[in-house]
Every structure is written in structure tokens, then in C-alpha cells.
Motif scaffolding. Structure first.
Motif, short mmCIF file in Angstrom:
data_model
loop_
_atom_site.label_atom_id
_atom_site.label_comp_id
_atom_site.label_asym_id
_atom_site.label_seq_id
_atom_site.Cartn_x
_atom_site.Cartn_y
_atom_site.Cartn_z
N ASP A 50 -1.06 -2.67 0.32
CA ASP A 50 -0.42 -1.54 -0.36
C ASP A 50 1.08 -1.52 -0.04
N GLU A 54 3.34 0.75 -0.49
CA GLU A 54 3.81 1.99 0.12
C GLU A 54 3.47 2.06 1.61
N VAL A 55 2.29 1.57 1.96
CA VAL A 55 1.90 1.53 3.37
C VAL A 55 2.82 0.58 4.13
N LYS A 114 5.93 -0.27 3.38
CA LYS A 114 7.25 0.35 3.50
C LYS A 114 7.26 1.42 4.59
N SER A 115 6.20 2.20 4.65
CA SER A 115 6.11 3.25 5.66
C SER A 115 6.09 2.65 7.07
N LEU A 116 5.32 1.57 7.23
CA LEU A 116 5.27 0.89 8.53
C LEU A 116 6.62 0.29 8.89
N LYS A 171 9.54 1.47 8.17
CA LYS A 171 10.39 2.56 8.65
C LYS A 171 10.05 2.91 10.11
N GLU A 172 8.75 2.96 10.41
CA GLU A 172 8.33 3.27 11.78
C GLU A 172 8.78 2.17 12.75
N VAL A 198 -0.52 -5.58 5.86
CA VAL A 198 -0.57 -4.32 6.61
C VAL A 198 -1.02 -4.58 8.05
N GLU A 253 1.35 -3.54 11.13
CA GLU A 253 0.84 -2.62 12.15
C GLU A 253 0.93 -3.26 13.54
#
Length: 373
Positions: free
Chosen positions: A13, A15-16, A18-20, A22-23, A230, A234
Motif C-alpha cells: 500500500d 499510503e502505508v 509513505k506513512s512509514l 515519515k516515521e 511494507v 517497518e
């Protein structure tokens, strides 16, 4: 029935991811030095390059590509063993996948096949049993390669050959182990690695526990990771959090498939038929003690290295001087540091094994990152 889509749904995904990203950037900003992550397995290298993960990360995170490609680390003299065996009268040589295109000192196995040798690439080791049964007047030799992932299948094949008394099936064992390779990488005084992404499929068999000594010996975070983008992102986040908090621990991101102990039944089967080899010479890394397996003495009647000891060449042979595959496998160079990358060396005309294999770092850069960038 579980669908193929269900195995990776959500793990690609955007969006997932991209979110990771940023973190990861937030955590990496807390660490004021370089985070040099070695992804040991070539499968992770291809995920990183294919999905552009390396382009999503902050400047203080760098990937260092490791030796976890079973085709890439095979030295030329072992390829010469296979070619010698295949050239013997009334012999069928069987091996897996990309091995047929890896250069030896006298050419690759595909060239020997074109010159009349009976060499058969397969994808299921158990096909060797049927080939041996269908050709009782021939000696069939399985040139076995791979890390802990594929070793149990070789053990299953040997067990079936014993049970069914298929006496014309022999083995040339080239199974290698991940933890000693990590030790060899870290023993190099020029090593820059200070974190590891641990292999996925290998760890399903061996269990996460086998990396604990590396974490403790080298004070480096190690996260066992799945292969999806992902998963990798992660795992990088877990590493950056460790770095930000001055930790060095073993973590298991791929807990949906990997346990602490691993597959005990598979381990027992391998131990029944194989034992640790005192030393094995890795392409690029040189001889590494206790880094490979061999058949136990009670199965020496199936060991091609024993049966044909006097016929097999023993000379150690280094790579072409222009090829930097060895430095790449040690994590000291990137594929594009090599002067022949994409010029004299390509997947169609490989000089080194890192360009041949579908798990090789040079192959990944050529395929996904462009030759001229």
C-alpha cells in the motif's frame, strides 16, 4: 483456499509506505550519525530497488548489500566441479535455477550443455528422483545449492532416494549458512555495517535465535524482515528506533512466518543427513570456517565429492580482475562502482555471479535502477 493476493494485500500500500517513511525520517533525525544497514538477503535487495525504498529514506540511512545470494557466493572452482561431473560419460547433472549461467573458469554450465553435456536445470529438487529412476543406466548428480531455506528439500530428496533404493542418485552439496557469513562481513576492518535486516525465508527454517550472537558480538540491531515493501519499511523503522534509543537488540518483524526456534522438524531432518563442513570458500569472502554443510560419513556413497575425489579439480580460482562482485558481496562497494557494470557485464553477458542471479545486487541495479544513472 488462501489466494495469492491475500499473501501481500496491504503490504504494498503506497499510503502505508509513505506513512512509514515519515516515521523513519523522524526517528533517524534523532541519531546524529550514519545508519548503514546491510540487508543480508538478495531478495530484500530486489524489494528495495524495485519499489524505490532507497529513495524514500533520509540521507543518513544507507543500504549495504550483503552476501545472502546462494548463486552469487559460489566460487569458480565449485562451478568447475559441476562442469567436470557433467562431462563424465553416462552422467546427468541437475541443478537449480540460475546456477546454470554462473561463470566458472572454463565457462558456465549452459555452455557445457550446448556442447553436449546432459545438464538439467530444475525448480523442484524432488524432480531429481524421477530423473534418476527414469535413467537407471546413468549416474544422476544433484548439484545442491542454497542457504538454510533450501537445505531441507535436499535432505528430503536424499531420504527418499535411500528409502526407495535409488542407488544412481548422488549429491554435490553446496549448502551454506547465514550466521558465519555475517561474522565474515564484520571481521573485515573496513566494514561499515552497524545494523542488519535479517533474511526472511532462511529464518523460517533456522529461527530468529541464530542471529542473537551477532547482535551481542557486534552491538548491532538486527531485525528479521519479510520481503514485501511494507515489511522492509517497518523493519527500517524498528532499526532507526533502536538507533535513536541507543539500543542493539534482535527483533522479529516477520512474526507471521518466523518463530524464535524455527522449524524444528526441518532442522532435525537436515541434521540427520548433513553436518557442518570445517571450511567453505565463498566467492568474494574467501574461506569461512563452519559456514557450510556436507553429507555425513555414513552417506559418503552418495557424495560426489567423495566418489569422484580424484577427478575433481582442487585449485582455487578468483574472479575476473575487472569484476568487483567480491567487494559487493562484502559490502565494500556498490554495483555501479564497478567499471564493467552495464558495459562488459550485463545479465545477457555476465562477468560475475552478482549479475547472473535473480537475487544478485548487480542484477537488481541493472533491472530497476537504470544502467547509466
Amino acid at each position: 483456499m488462501l489466494s495469492l493476493n491475500a499473501l501481500y494485500k496491504g503490504f504494498r500500500d503506497p499510503e502505508v509506505i509513505k506513512s512509514l517513511a515519515k516515521e523513519i525520517a523522524l526517528e533517524a533525525a534523532k541519531y546524529d550519525a550514519k545508519i548503514n544497514i546491510m540487508e543480508v538477503c538478495g531478495g530484500h535487495t530486489h524489494t528495495i530497488m524495485k519499489y524505490g525504498i532507497n529513495q524514500l529514506l533520509p540521507n543518513n540511512i544507507e543500504f549495504i548489500h550483503g552476501p545472502g545470494c546462494p548463486v552469487c557466493i559460489m566460487p569458480k572452482e565449485r562451478i568447475d566441479h559441476a562442469a567436470t561431473l557433467a562431462s563424465m560419460p553416462d552422467t546427468i547433472l541437475i541443478t537449480l535455477g540460475d546456477m546454470i549461467r554462473v561463470p566458472g573458469s572454463k565457462g558456465n554450465l549452459a555452455q557445457f550443455r550446448a556442447n553436449g553435456c546432459d545438464i538439467r536445470p530444475i525448480y523442484d529438487p524432488l524432480d531429481s528422483l524421477k530423473i534418476a529412476m527414469d535413467n537407471p543406466d546413468k549416474t544422476v548428480i544433484f548439484f545442491a545449492i542454497g542457504f538454510e531455506t533450501s537445505t531441507p528439500m535436499t535432505a528430503v530428496l536424499l531420504e527418499q532416494a535411500e528409502k526407495q533404493k535409488v542407488s544412481n542418485l548422488l549429491f554435490h552439496i553446496n549448502h551454506v549458512l547465514v550466521p558465519p557469513a555475517i561474522d565474515a562481513v564484520m571481521a573485515d576492518p573496513n566494514a561499515k555495517v552497524n545494523a542488519f535486516i535479517g533474511p526472511a525465508h532462511v529464518s523460517v527454517i533456522s529461527g530468529a535465535k541464530v542471529y542473537r550472537s551477532a547482535v551481542e558480538s557486534y552491538n548491532t540491531p538486527l531485525v528479521v524482515s519479510g520481503f514485501e515493501p511494507v515489511d522492509v519499511m517497518e523493519s527500517i523503522l524498528m532499526i532507526t528506533k533502536q538507533k535513536a534509543n541507543a539500543q542493539s537488540i534482535l527483533e522479529n518483524q516477520y512474526s507471521r512466518a518466523v518463530s524464535e526456534e524455527g522449524n524444528l522438524a526441518a532442522q532435525a531432518l537436515v541434521n540427520k543427513y548433513m553436518t557442518v563442513r570445517p571450511s567453505f570458500r565463498w566467492r568474494g569472502l574467501g574461506p569461512i570456517p563452519d559456514s557450510a554443510l556436507m553429507l555425513r560419513e555414513e552417506y559418503s556413497h552418495r557424495d560426489a565429492e567423495v566418489v569422484y575425489k580424484d577427478q575433481l579439480p582442487q585449485q582455487e580460482i578468483d574472479d575476473h580482475k575487472a569484476c568487483q562482485c567480491g567487494d559487493i558481496l562484502r559490502g565494500l562497494s556498490k554495483p555501479k562502482d564497478c567499471k564493467v557494470f552495464g558495459r562488459g557485464c550485463s545479465p545477457e553477458t555476465p562477468l560475475g555471479s552478482c549479475m547472473v542471479s535473480s537475487e544478485g545486487a548487480c542484477n537488481a541495479y541493472y533491472r530497476y535502477n537504470g544502467v547509466t544513472e
